[in-house]
Scaffold this motif. Structure first.
Motif, PDB file in Angstrom:
ATOM      1  N   HIS A  94     -22.011 -14.646  22.219  1.00 11.81           N
ATOM      2  CA  HIS A  94     -21.928 -15.635  21.140  1.00 11.81           C
ATOM      3  C   HIS A  94     -20.935 -15.183  20.068  1.00 11.81           C
ATOM      4  N   LEU A  95     -21.021 -13.884  19.768  1.00 11.84           N
ATOM      5  CA  LEU A  95     -20.123 -13.321  18.749  1.00 11.84           C
ATOM      6  C   LEU A  95     -18.672 -13.434  19.231  1.00 11.84           C
ATOM      7  N   ALA A  98     -17.500 -16.847  18.776  1.00  8.98           N
ATOM      8  CA  ALA A  98     -17.195 -17.105  17.368  1.00  8.98           C
ATOM      9  C   ALA A  98     -15.830 -16.533  17.012  1.00  8.98           C
ATOM     10  N   MET A  99     -15.529 -15.364  17.552  1.00 13.69           N
ATOM     11  CA  MET A  99     -14.235 -14.727  17.260  1.00 13.69           C
ATOM     12  C   MET A  99     -13.096 -15.515  17.880  1.00 13.69           C
ATOM     13  N   GLN A 100     -13.355 -15.959  19.093  1.00 10.50           N
ATOM     14  CA  GLN A 100     -12.347 -16.767  19.780  1.00 10.50           C
ATOM     15  C   GLN A 100     -12.006 -17.990  18.934  1.00 10.50           C
ATOM     16  N   SER A 101     -13.080 -18.603  18.444  1.00  7.12           N
ATOM     17  CA  SER A 101     -12.916 -19.801  17.632  1.00  7.12           C
ATOM     18  C   SER A 101     -12.196 -19.459  16.322  1.00  7.12           C
ATOM     19  N   ALA A 102     -12.522 -18.302  15.739  1.00  7.57           N
ATOM     20  CA  ALA A 102     -11.870 -17.893  14.495  1.00  7.57           C
ATOM     21  C   ALA A 102     -10.385 -17.656  14.718  1.00  7.57           C
ATOM     22  N   ARG A 103     -10.064 -17.100  15.858  1.00  7.46           N
ATOM     23  CA  ARG A 103      -8.665 -16.774  16.148  1.00  7.46           C
ATOM     24  C   ARG A 103      -7.864 -18.051  16.415  1.00  7.46           C
ATOM     25  N   LEU A 129     -17.265  -5.068  16.503  1.00  8.33           N
ATOM     26  CA  LEU A 129     -16.059  -4.439  15.966  1.00  8.33           C
ATOM     27  C   LEU A 129     -15.034  -4.220  17.071  1.00  8.33           C
ATOM     28  N   ALA A 130     -15.535  -3.730  18.212  1.00  8.22           N
ATOM     29  CA  ALA A 130     -14.636  -3.451  19.335  1.00  8.22           C
ATOM     30  C   ALA A 130     -13.988  -4.742  19.819  1.00  8.22           C
ATOM     31  N   THR A 131     -14.817  -5.780  19.921  1.00 10.52           N
ATOM     32  CA  THR A 131     -14.295  -7.075  20.379  1.00 10.52           C
ATOM     33  C   THR A 131     -13.235  -7.580  19.403  1.00 10.52           C
ATOM     34  N   ALA A 132     -13.551  -7.487  18.109  1.00  4.24           N
ATOM     35  CA  ALA A 132     -12.610  -7.966  17.093  1.00  4.24           C
ATOM     36  C   ALA A 132     -11.312  -7.170  17.154  1.00  4.24           C
ATOM     37  N   ASN A 297      -7.469 -17.751   7.250  1.00  7.03           N
ATOM     38  CA  ASN A 297      -6.999 -17.410   8.593  1.00  7.03           C
ATOM     39  C   ASN A 297      -8.144 -17.276   9.588  1.00  7.03           C
ATOM     40  N   GLY A 298      -9.306 -17.620   9.145  1.00  7.35           N
ATOM     41  CA  GLY A 298     -10.471 -17.511  10.013  1.00  7.35           C
ATOM     42  C   GLY A 298     -11.051 -16.108   9.967  1.00  7.35           C
ATOM     43  N   GLY A 299     -12.252 -15.987  10.341  1.00  2.24           N
ATOM     44  CA  GLY A 299     -12.844 -14.651  10.338  1.00  2.24           C
ATOM     45  C   GLY A 299     -14.317 -14.683  10.670  1.00  2.24           C
ATOM     46  N   VAL A 300     -14.812 -13.499  10.908  1.00  2.00           N
ATOM     47  CA  VAL A 300     -16.234 -13.326  11.206  1.00  2.00           C
ATOM     48  C   VAL A 300     -16.770 -12.285  10.251  1.00  2.00           C
ATOM     49  N   VAL A 301     -17.848 -12.604   9.564  1.00  2.00           N
ATOM     50  CA  VAL A 301     -18.485 -11.645   8.660  1.00  2.00           C
ATOM     51  C   VAL A 301     -19.896 -11.403   9.170  1.00  2.00           C
TER      52      VAL A 301
END
Lengths: 484, 330
Positions: A94-95, A98-103, A129-132, A297-301
């Protein structure tokens, strides 16, 4: 008295030993066919979904970045295996999405992981973190919130432009800046300064962000202003046409976030405790988490709670429980709405399909809802069995409203925490492992040579039960660490 | 020469000679234990009349007897109406012949029991070991009731008779024996406490209680997937120690049933080890309700018997149960 035979440990030696991060065990076997989390696998969502339920390693580059961010922690058992690897769980998928979508869409997602002790919250954040990092995000990480709030580093008050007094922690900030620049050097070297910042030192107009952060990391007095400058640079809209003005999406993480959801141990000039939200670093993180700081620019927190030496944070706990129940209540409301729709459409009560309602696993619902779900299932079934009128069923369904945990009005609520928590972040409970996941982990242990014996159905089931129905930390403790 | 007469004489002589050699003629006539010829007017002594209620304190210690009592009962009956009591000729005789023994009531009891035993010796009896278990009064209880110095050996003789009478088939047990045995039973009969069998209820749940040290646990066992809740918390949350977790589900683990059942247990008292092992026993008992055939396997795993060990008490003069204070010379 015991005679001293050896030299006593030098100052700091014990602590260094305690905090030492070991990421490799020379005696463990190299697991054949252990896949790595790669840029391709994290960018291709189908590939990431395929990896769900498998143990996946990290490549050398990622490990270096994670180590620089202090994402590996002592006690997580990294030193038991040949190289770091972790189970890919649904939450990570899921994370990743979300990152894919943010990018791609510059979307923002914010959330908090919570769960039982040993359920893998910190490791999930580490995998995030690794995925990001592999997705090409700028990765910012506060490895622990505790040192921010427990009055262990120097602090000083400053005035914000709005006239509030906040407290900066120069040394801590410098330390974090050092971590960030070490982890993201490849990316930050290519990004150039764009804005004019009010800084105590003169700056070259187009230095790289890496250089900027290095300045802050080397001089604690500059650290906080540079952190602010860095944050405004990284959250500025991207200008891909200009060189060095591309701004990638960012990933911000903080572990042990409970510690900043209460009064800190610092005192102000009147010797009153300072609320942790008045500490500059915590404030900046929370403004990202509650979406006060916009990320164009999008992001995940993401934040994760910690259950070891956890402080009492009643307001935070309440909101976690409430938001967690809310996700379930949402599903329940959908089903009830669907039933109401069917009541309108169908001719007879016998024609109403109850399969959705009856398939709800009532036992896995959070406490106030679980009983309600059971009750709903039973009552609706009764209406159908008794061949009651559609009208009576409609009346009952109309009165149905999911019960969420309510704040005890006789207790004092921390309004600042409440405000942050009400800002619409997602709350994810890191669940226990299923038996299949447990089996996958145990096979990894066995192939690493750290667990003797065949991984059988019986053994998986036994260890799963003993690990409290699949607490991954306990699984490791029972199988790899335990020496009988 | 060789006439049959002669041969017979010789044989007779030889026989006589052998006979003489074997049995010397010291005992010419045989004596019987009881005289065979009539020895005049011999009558049986009046039977010892034992009273059915053995509350000996209510028995009269003595009774008035007429001198003529022993001679003829008929005459006494005839004269009953117009008899004049001559107080001078009255003799006080104890009602029980054992009055002059050191333990009259005990002797009465013994005699009564032996009478009963003799009277009913032909009744069918149960097979050895099949008699109902009865807790007889202890010698101390018996002595206290009677206030007589009964010896252990004597009481054992009494017990032997009681046990013998207890073997009479219950369907043919005479009323007098029943009432007599009643008086020798302890007030509380522990053997009547039969444990209630544990059953699986309509919902498929079996409930059992286990104890260890000062902990007790109640386990609800239902078919499932190996989930375990103790006092509303998971196994891991409740027992930090891996050993305790294993102990709690040992009954299931040792029989390879860990993934077949769910446990929901309540436990209180004592410490973690005690609670974990109390759960072991409770779960084992509940499991035996589901699968009685597992009993031997569970016994081998040590899950069936309650461990009776408790903390040993501290004694005066000692620092702990056994530890002696440090020896000091002065």
């Amino acid at each position: 008295m015991r005679a001293q035979t050896a030299r006593p440990p030098a100052p700091g030696e014990r602590k260094a030993m305690r905090k030492k991060i070991v990421l490799s065990n020379a005696n463990a076997l190299e697991v054949p066919g252990l896949e790595n989390l790669t840029t391709e696998s994290v960018r291709d969502m189908d590939r990431l979904r395929e990896l769900e339920g498998q143990v996946v390693g990290f490549d050398g580059d990622t490990v270096d970045a994670l180590r620089a961010l202090e994402a590996f922690k002592p006690g997580q058992g990294w030193g038991l295996f040949k190289r770091p690897a972790a189970l890919v769980r649904r939450d990570l998928v899921h994370l990743g999405a979300a990152m894919q979508s943010a990018r791609e869409n510059k979307s923002i997602s914010r959330g908090v992981f919570f769960g039982e002790r040993g359920s893998g919250k910190s490791v999930l954040l580490l995998q995030g973190l690794a995925t990001a990092y592999l997705q090409g995000f700028v990765v910012l990480y506060f490895p622990e919130a505790r040192p921010i709030a427990d009055a262990q580093t120097a602090y000083q008050p400053i005035q914000t432009p709005e006239g509030e007094t906040i407290y900066i922690q120069p040394r801590y900030t410098a330390h974090v800046l050092g971590n960030i620049v070490a982890a993201n050097r490849g990316l930050l070297d290519s990004l150039r300064l764009r804005k004019q910042h009010q800084l105590p030192i003169p700056l070259q107009s187009n230095i790289s962000l890496a250089r900027l952060l290095e300045l802050g990391a080397n001089d604690p007095q500059l650290a906080y202003p540079i952190w602010q400058a860095f944050l405004s640079e990284i959250t500025a809209p991207s200008q891909p046409e200009k060189q060095g003005q591309v701004r990638p999406a960012i990933f911000v993480g903080m572990d042990g976030v409970d510690h900043i959801m209460r009064m800190s141990a610092y005192l102000d000039t009147e010797s009153k405790p300072i609320h942790a939200h008045d500490l500059a670093i915590a404030r900046d993180f929370l403004s990202l988490l509650s979406c006060k700081t916009h990320l164009p620019n999008g992001g995940v927190v993401m934040a994760a709670t910690s259950t070891s030496t956890r402080p009492l944070v009643p307001t935070f706990d309440h909101y976690l429980a409430r938001k967690h129940a809310d996700t379930y209540a949402h599903k329940l409301t959908t089903i009830v709405d669907d039933l109401l729709h069917q009541v309108k459409v169908e001719k007879s009560i016998r024609d109403i399909g109850l399969s959705d309602l009856e398939e709800l696993p009532a036992a896995s619902y959070p406490p106030p809802l679980a009983k309600q779900v059971q009750d709903l299932q039973y009552r609706v079934r009764c209406y159908q069995d008794q061949n009651a009128s559609l009208n009576s069923l409609r009346k009952y369904l109309n009165t149905f409203a999911p019960k969420l945990p309510e704040w005890n009005p006789y207790e004092v609520k921390d309004e600042r925490v409440a405000k942050v928590m009400e800002s619409g972040m997602a709350v994810t409970k890191v669940e226990r492992l299923s038996k299949d996941e447990a089996r996958s982990v145990m096979e990894y242990y066995a192939r690493s040579g750290m667990m003797r014996g065949a991984v059988t159905e019986g053994l998986v089931s036994e260890r799963w039960t003993l690990a409290g129905c699949g607490i991954v930390g306990e699984l490791e403790k029972g199988l790899v660490r335990a020496r009988f | 020469m060789d006439s049959p007469l002669l041969r017979r004489c010789v044989r007779a002589a030889a026989h006589t000679h052998k006979h003489i050699r074997r049995r010397p003629q010291t005992q010419q006539c045989r004596f019987y234990a009881t005289p065979t010829d009539s020895q005049g007017d011999l009558r049986a002594a009046p039977p010892i009349r034992m009273r059915s209620d053995y509350n000996t304190s209510s028995q009269p210690r003595a009774q008035f007897l007429d001198d003529n009592y022993r001679s003829t009962n008929r005459r006494r009956d005839d004269d009953e109406d117009n008899r004049e009591v001559d107080l001078h000729s009255l003799r006080i005789v104890p009602s029980s012949p054992s009055y002059f023994t050191a333990t009259p009531q005990y002797t009465d009891d013994l005699l009564h029991l032996s009478t009963l035993s003799r009277r009913h010796q032909l009744l069918p009896v149960l097979a050895p070991g099949q008699a109902p278990r009865i807790a007889w009064k202890t010698i101390d209880q018996y002595k206290t009731e009677l206030a007589e110095p009964v010896r252990a050996k004597g009481y054992n003789a009494l017990l032997k008779l009681l046990k013998q009478l207890n073997y009479i088939h219950p369907s043919l047990m005479p009323e007098e024996v029943k009432t007599t045995l009643e008086t020798f039973k302890r007030d509380v009969q522990p053997y009547l406490n039969v444990p209630k069998p544990i059953t699986v209820d309509a919902y498929g749940v079996s409930v059992a209680v286990g104890r260890r040290k000062s902990s007790s646990a109640k386990a609800y066992l239902v078919e499932g997937t190996g989930e375990c809740m103790i006092n509303g918390r998971t196994l891991f949350q409740y027992f930090g120690r891996l050993h305790d977790r294993e102990s709690a589900v040992w009954a299931l683990k040792s029989t390879q049933r860990l993934d077949k059942y769910n446990v929901w247990a309540l436990t209180k008292g004592g410490g973690t080890t005690g609670q974990a092992e109390a759960i072991t026993l409770a779960v084992a008992k509940a499991l035996m309700a589901h699968e009685p055939d597992l009993r031997p396997a569970l016994r081998r795993a040590g899950c069936v018997t309650r461990n009776p060990k408790r903390v040993e008490r501290k004694k005066p003069g000692r620092l702990k149960a056994r530890k002696m204070p440090t020896w000091v010379k002065r």
